[in-house]
Motif scaffolding. Structure first.
Motif, PDB file in Angstrom:
ATOM      1  N   LEU A   1      47.464  45.866  51.893  1.00 30.72           N
ATOM      2  CA  LEU A   1      46.436  45.944  50.858  1.00 30.72           C
ATOM      3  C   LEU A   1      46.802  46.949  49.770  1.00 30.72           C
ATOM      4  N   ARG A   2      46.703  46.517  48.526  1.00 28.25           N
ATOM      5  CA  ARG A   2      46.774  47.456  47.407  1.00 28.25           C
ATOM      6  C   ARG A   2      45.435  48.158  47.253  1.00 28.25           C
ATOM      7  N   SER A   3      44.363  47.405  47.510  1.00 26.54           N
ATOM      8  CA  SER A   3      43.020  47.973  47.506  1.00 26.54           C
ATOM      9  C   SER A   3      42.113  47.044  48.296  1.00 26.54           C
ATOM     10  N   ALA A   4      40.921  47.544  48.626  1.00 25.15           N
ATOM     11  CA  ALA A   4      39.934  46.750  49.355  1.00 25.15           C
ATOM     12  C   ALA A   4      38.599  46.844  48.631  1.00 25.15           C
ATOM     13  N   ILE A   5      37.953  45.687  48.460  1.00 24.05           N
ATOM     14  CA  ILE A   5      36.626  45.650  47.847  1.00 24.05           C
ATOM     15  C   ILE A   5      35.667  45.052  48.867  1.00 24.05           C
ATOM     16  N   PHE A   6      34.659  45.844  49.234  1.00 28.89           N
ATOM     17  CA  PHE A   6      33.635  45.378  50.170  1.00 28.89           C
ATOM     18  C   PHE A   6      32.417  44.967  49.351  1.00 28.89           C
ATOM     19  N   GLY A   7      32.162  43.688  49.231  1.00 32.89           N
ATOM     20  CA  GLY A   7      30.983  43.193  48.538  1.00 32.89           C
ATOM     21  C   GLY A   7      29.907  42.820  49.544  1.00 32.89           C
TER      22      GLY A   7
ATOM     23  N   ASP B   1      39.094  56.604  58.728  1.00 37.20           N
ATOM     24  CA  ASP B   1      40.558  56.514  58.754  1.00 37.20           C
ATOM     25  C   ASP B   1      41.116  55.605  57.658  1.00 37.20           C
ATOM     26  N   ILE B   2      40.264  54.882  56.944  1.00 36.17           N
ATOM     27  CA  ILE B   2      40.742  53.973  55.898  1.00 36.17           C
ATOM     28  C   ILE B   2      41.325  54.796  54.748  1.00 36.17           C
ATOM     29  N   THR B   3      42.545  54.468  54.376  1.00 36.38           N
ATOM     30  CA  THR B   3      43.245  55.251  53.349  1.00 36.38           C
ATOM     31  C   THR B   3      43.498  54.467  52.064  1.00 36.38           C
ATOM     32  N   VAL B   4      43.333  53.144  52.073  1.00 38.15           N
ATOM     33  CA  VAL B   4      43.560  52.371  50.854  1.00 38.15           C
ATOM     34  C   VAL B   4      42.394  52.604  49.888  1.00 38.15           C
ATOM     35  N   PRO B   5      42.601  52.429  48.589  1.00 33.25           N
ATOM     36  CA  PRO B   5      41.490  52.554  47.639  1.00 33.25           C
ATOM     37  C   PRO B   5      40.395  51.529  47.954  1.00 33.25           C
ATOM     38  N   VAL B   6      39.136  51.979  47.993  1.00 28.33           N
ATOM     39  CA  VAL B   6      38.018  51.117  48.382  1.00 28.33           C
ATOM     40  C   VAL B   6      36.917  51.162  47.329  1.00 28.33           C
ATOM     41  N   LEU B   7      36.405  49.978  47.000  1.00 24.39           N
ATOM     42  CA  LEU B   7      35.189  49.852  46.188  1.00 24.39           C
ATOM     43  C   LEU B   7      34.125  49.194  47.051  1.00 24.39           C
ATOM     44  N   ILE B   8      32.926  49.795  47.092  1.00 22.28           N
ATOM     45  CA  ILE B   8      31.797  49.260  47.858  1.00 22.28           C
ATOM     46  C   ILE B   8      30.761  48.775  46.850  1.00 22.28           C
TER      47      ILE B   8
ATOM     48  N   THR C   1      25.921  54.135  49.490  1.00 18.23           N
ATOM     49  CA  THR C   1      26.160  55.572  49.309  1.00 18.23           C
ATOM     50  C   THR C   1      26.586  56.229  50.620  1.00 18.23           C
ATOM     51  N   ALA C   2      25.910  55.855  51.710  1.00 14.91           N
ATOM     52  CA  ALA C   2      26.240  56.449  53.013  1.00 14.91           C
ATOM     53  C   ALA C   2      27.659  56.072  53.448  1.00 14.91           C
ATOM     54  N   LEU C   3      28.050  54.812  53.249  1.00 15.05           N
ATOM     55  CA  LEU C   3      29.413  54.414  53.615  1.00 15.05           C
ATOM     56  C   LEU C   3      30.426  55.095  52.709  1.00 15.05           C
ATOM     57  N   GLY C   4      30.058  55.254  51.432  1.00 17.98           N
ATOM     58  CA  GLY C   4      30.953  55.927  50.495  1.00 17.98           C
ATOM     59  C   GLY C   4      31.267  57.354  50.894  1.00 17.98           C
ATOM     60  N   LYS C   5      30.334  57.986  51.590  1.00 16.03           N
ATOM     61  CA  LYS C   5      30.557  59.363  52.046  1.00 16.03           C
ATOM     62  C   LYS C   5      31.487  59.420  53.253  1.00 16.03           C
ATOM     63  N   ILE C   6      31.618  58.295  53.945  1.00 13.34           N
ATOM     64  CA  ILE C   6      32.456  58.246  55.147  1.00 13.34           C
ATOM     65  C   ILE C   6      33.899  57.877  54.816  1.00 13.34           C
ATOM     66  N   ILE C   7      34.089  56.912  53.900  1.00 14.31           N
ATOM     67  CA  ILE C   7      35.440  56.463  53.548  1.00 14.31           C
ATOM     68  C   ILE C   7      35.998  57.362  52.456  1.00 14.31           C
ATOM     69  N   PRO C   8      37.074  58.100  52.725  1.00 15.12           N
ATOM     70  CA  PRO C   8      37.596  59.078  51.773  1.00 15.12           C
ATOM     71  C   PRO C   8      37.986  58.431  50.434  1.00 15.12           C
ATOM     72  N   GLY C   9      37.515  59.014  49.338  1.00 17.93           N
ATOM     73  CA  GLY C   9      37.925  58.568  48.011  1.00 17.93           C
ATOM     74  C   GLY C   9      37.350  57.241  47.557  1.00 17.93           C
TER      75      GLY C   9
ATOM     76  N   LYS D   1      34.766  54.353  46.104  1.00 15.89           N
ATOM     77  CA  LYS D   1      33.846  54.303  44.969  1.00 15.89           C
ATOM     78  C   LYS D   1      32.701  53.352  45.300  1.00 15.89           C
ATOM     79  N   VAL D   2      31.524  53.654  44.790  1.00 12.20           N
ATOM     80  CA  VAL D   2      30.336  52.837  45.028  1.00 12.20           C
ATOM     81  C   VAL D   2      29.901  52.179  43.725  1.00 12.20           C
ATOM     82  N   LEU D   3      29.628  50.889  43.792  1.00 16.58           N
ATOM     83  CA  LEU D   3      29.113  50.145  42.647  1.00 16.58           C
ATOM     84  C   LEU D   3      27.755  49.560  43.013  1.00 16.58           C
ATOM     85  N   ASP D   4      26.709  50.060  42.396  1.00 14.57           N
ATOM     86  CA  ASP D   4      25.369  49.515  42.596  1.00 14.57           C
ATOM     87  C   ASP D   4      25.176  48.310  41.684  1.00 14.57           C
ATOM     88  N   ILE D   5      24.709  47.202  42.246  1.00 15.17           N
ATOM     89  CA  ILE D   5      24.433  45.994  41.472  1.00 15.17           C
ATOM     90  C   ILE D   5      22.914  45.932  41.311  1.00 15.17           C
ATOM     91  N   PRO D   6      22.383  46.276  40.131  1.00 11.66           N
ATOM     92  CA  PRO D   6      20.939  46.498  39.980  1.00 11.66           C
ATOM     93  C   PRO D   6      20.086  45.256  40.265  1.00 11.66           C
TER      94      PRO D   6
END
Length: 250
Positions: free
Chosen positions: A116-122, A190-197, A210-218, A220-225
């Motif tokens: 993975l170059r990055s992971a996006i959790f939608g 332990d996840i080290t790849v760049p992650v967007l939630i 927000t809570a998961l963002g605090k657990i996975i180092p580095g 980013k969180v994207l809120d979809i209004p």
């Protein structure tokens, strides 16, 4: 539509565009078309210079239908993703998964980060760790003779969606029962790849981004209004945020 075999299991996929590969993994009871083509993700990513690959998960869409829940372990389903990458000679890709697809993506981010170059959790956040979302109530709703026989509200929602997408409901029930592995806090940390939630602010299934963002180092969180689990998929804020995140990975 092209397909390949991972062992005995036939997996349908699409492969369009040129550029850095972005691999899309759809959610439970959905398909590559419903999750990614119809909401214009594929065309949008292609327009922005990416090669877009999307598969139908086993038990879904045009891929093989299996009725043994043992064939739907989350690692087995994630293995279809890396098998597709191998089939297409792709060493690494940005991978975006929605809901169940996000669980599969998280599994890969933890177990096979080199792919993975990055992971996006939608549409999935603390639900990765705490659970929630469709459970046995949904499996039973899928197995009911008709929608009219389903009284559970969440079960009715998923049953109606499965009927709308003309899914194989027995295969979906097996998938639901087999793919229920949760991730531990330690694994997420332990996840080290760049992650967007990326989660809708009205999503009652995904859990706290927000809570998961605090657990996975580095991460980013994207809120979809103002979007719930079903309606966040095609949202413009989601697409814009993902494209910005991907552009930073180059």
């Amino acid at each position: 539509m092209p397909s390949f075999h991972n062992g005995a299991v036939e997996i349908a996929y699409l492969d369009e565009g040129e550029g850095d590969p972005v691999l899309l993994v759809h959610g439970f009871a959905s398909s590559k078309n419903v999750n990614w083509v119809y909401p214009t993700w594929v065309s949008e990513l292609k327009k922005n210079g990416y090669r877009v690959i999307a598969l139908d998960n086993r038990g879904h869409g045009d891929s093989a239908k299996l009725y043994d829940s043992e064939q739907y372990h989350i690692g087995t389903m994630a293995g279809d993703v890396t098998a597709l990458m191998d089939h297409l000679n792709i060493e690494r890709a940005d991978i975006m998964g929605y809901s169940l697809g996000g669980r599969m993506t998280a599994w890969l981010a933890h177990r096979e980060p080199q792919r993975l170059r990055s992971a996006i959790f939608g549409g999935i956040a603390m639900g990765l760790i705490e659970g929630g979302g469709p459970g046995e109530n949904v499996a039973k709703a899928l197995e009911a003779d008709s929608l009219e026989d389903v009284t559970d509200p969440v079960g009715r929602t998923f049953r109606a969606f499965a009927d709308q997408t003309r899914s194989d409901r027995r295969a979906l029930a097996a998938c639901l029962r087999g793919s229920r592995r949760l991730m531990t806090r330690e694994e997420a940390a332990d996840i080290t790849v760049p992650v967007l939630i990326a989660v809708g602010t009205a999503d009652e299934i995904a859990g706290s981004a927000t809570a998961l963002g605090k657990i996975i180092p580095g991460s980013k969180v994207l809120d979809i209004p103002n979007r719930d689990h079903m309606r966040a998929v095609g949202d413009k804020v989601y697409k814009t945020g993902v494209l910005e995140f991907l552009s930073q990975r180059k």
